[in-house]
Design an enzyme around this catalytic site. Structure first.
Site, PDB file in Angstrom:
ATOM      1  N   SER A 192      -5.703  -7.586 -34.980  1.00 38.41           N
ATOM      2  CA  SER A 192      -6.168  -6.211 -35.182  1.00 38.41           C
ATOM      3  C   SER A 192      -5.273  -5.456 -36.150  1.00 38.41           C
ATOM      4  CB  SER A 192      -6.224  -5.468 -33.839  1.00 38.41           C
ATOM      5  OG  SER A 192      -7.229  -5.988 -33.011  1.00 38.41           O
TER       6      SER A 192
ATOM      7  N   GLU B 205     -15.867  -2.546 -32.829  1.00 41.74           N
ATOM      8  CA  GLU B 205     -16.648  -2.932 -34.009  1.00 41.74           C
ATOM      9  C   GLU B 205     -18.093  -3.263 -33.630  1.00 41.74           C
ATOM     10  OE1 GLU B 205     -14.801  -2.127 -36.139  1.00 41.74           O
ATOM     11  OE2 GLU B 205     -12.779  -2.902 -35.924  1.00 41.74           O
TER      12      GLU B 205
ATOM     13  N   PHE C 231     -32.955   1.424 -31.068  1.00 40.20           N
ATOM     14  CA  PHE C 231     -31.689   2.087 -30.792  1.00 40.20           C
ATOM     15  C   PHE C 231     -31.887   3.397 -30.021  1.00 40.20           C
ATOM     16  CE2 PHE C 231     -31.016  -0.539 -34.504  1.00 40.20           C
ATOM     17  CZ  PHE C 231     -29.857  -1.189 -34.191  1.00 40.20           C
TER      18      PHE C 231
END
Length: 391
Positions: free
Chosen positions: A98, A370, A390
């Site tokens: 990361s 993410e 969505f």
């Protein structure tokens, strides 16, 4: 006579890599063995990454920071090279990958892709060398999967911009020299290059994490942060800017998750050959072999998928939904591999003497950041059906 089969590469994926790619992988693995592995379990247990700048300079010296970018001190290596590096970094620890991903694929990529020439010259060479650390401010306390609803605002005041808002779960935030912050403006979502010593900017560290503990995670607080007109990223308006950066980071995760999975599979395989029950190694029992075979299959398929997507990225044909397929599959399967490895190790699986519980906990964060499982599932669903679900 058939060549000896490597249990960690049962179908011979290495045959599909060039000698240079294998050399890059070996170099990153050695660096992690030298500077990360001796201490990472202790860092995780203490919940800190004590020498972020030292690590950044080590990674910068090897060319890992922004390694797939060109110019401005970046080595311009291939997507597969970068993916192999992410695999080795996450085989050490997700927090270490990361650190590199946020620096290169989020903060540096945003400036490289959408910044002015002056912004590139000011920040990218120092960031590539690890002399300056960056962070990326998009997620907010109340807005993660729906970034268009962000509440952080940037308003014009004469020739200046004034930013107010909060960002949450920001890797590198408390140690960063520069933050790429996304905010709502009258023109739409814009990105801003914010030096972290600007008055009104602060980055309190987030504690009490049980995942990504060997990583610096922070909140960003912007309280009347005044920036000059040239602080805005000039080449993009709207969510296309931050989403393009997230796609870069997701690609690294596709590879990195397989590094965590490989680490746990390797630990379980070795342990099964040494641990004896009922007079023989547990590797000799059918149920253990079934677990190992299933883990090996998913590790193999996930690594092949990562390599395929990397070749497409290098060819310029990789589409964002294909990255969603990789992120969704590989992180989900990596977690299952780690959990299965834990069962093979038994009680030892929860000890930091082995890497398994550390990777298990870390991947719970990787599963969510993410893009959550739900969001990537709907991206794939929309690609298959042509219908967005969505909302």
């Amino acid at each position: 006579m058939a060549a000896k089969i490597d249990p960690l590469d049962i179908v011979g994926i290495d045959d599909q890599l060039t000698a240079e790619e294998r050399d890059i992988r070996a170099a990153v693995r050695k660096l992690c063995d030298d500077v990360v592995m001796p201490d990472v379990a202790e860092w995780f247990e203490r919940g800190e990454l004590p020498d972020v700048r030292g690590l950044a300079k080590e990674f910068g010296a090897m060319g890992l920071l922004g390694m797939h970018l060109e110019g401005y001190g970046c080595p311009g290596m291939s997507a597969v090279d970068y993916g192999l590096a992410c695999l080795e970094l996450e085989a050490a620890d997700s927090g270490i990958r990361s650190l590199v991903s946020v620096q290169g694929s989020l903060a540096m990529f945003a400036i490289h892709r959408w910044g002015s020439e002056e912004q590139k010259q000011q920040w990218l060479p120092a960031m590539a060398a690890g002399e300056a650390i960056g962070c990326f401010g998009l997620t907010e306390p109340d807005h993660g999967s729906d970034p268009d609803s962000m509440r952080t605002r940037a308003k014009r005041d004469g020739d200046d911009w004034v930013l107010d808002g909060r960002k949450m779960w920001i890797t590198n935030g408390s140690v960063a020299d520069v933050a790429v912050v996304w905010a709502q403006t009258e023109e739409g979502v814009r990105g801003f290059v914010v030096p972290t010593d600007t008055p009104g900017f602060s980055a309190p560290q987030i504690h009490h994490k049980m995942s990504l503990r060997a990583s610096v995670t922070s909140e960003l607080v912007l309280d009347g942060v005044r920036l000059p007109a040239d602080a805005v990223l000039p080449e993009v308006t709207g969510l296309r800017g931050p989403l393009s950066c997230l796609n870069e980071a997701r690609y690294g995760i596709v590879w990195g998750a397989m590094g965590a999975a490989r680490s746990c599979f390797s630990a379980a395989l070795d342990y099964s050959k040494e641990r004896e029950q009922f007079g023989k190694p547990i590797a000799g029992f059918q149920l253990t072999q079934q677990k190992l075979a299933d883990m090996s299959l998913e590790l193999t398929k996930g690594t092949l998928l990562a390599l395929h997507l990397g070749r497409r990225k290098d060819a310029g044909t990789l589409a964002p939904p294909q990255v969603s397929v990789g992120k969704l599959n590989n992180v989900r399967e990596a977690i299952d591999i780690c959990r299965t490895a834990r069962t093979i190790l038994g009680a030892n699986g929860i000890s930091l003497e082995y890497p398994v519980i550390r990777h298990m906990n870390n991947l719970e964060s990787v599963l969510t950041y993410e893009g959550t499982v739900e969001m990537h599932t709907l991206v794939v669903g929309q690609t298959l059906t042509g219908h967005a679900a969505f909302r």
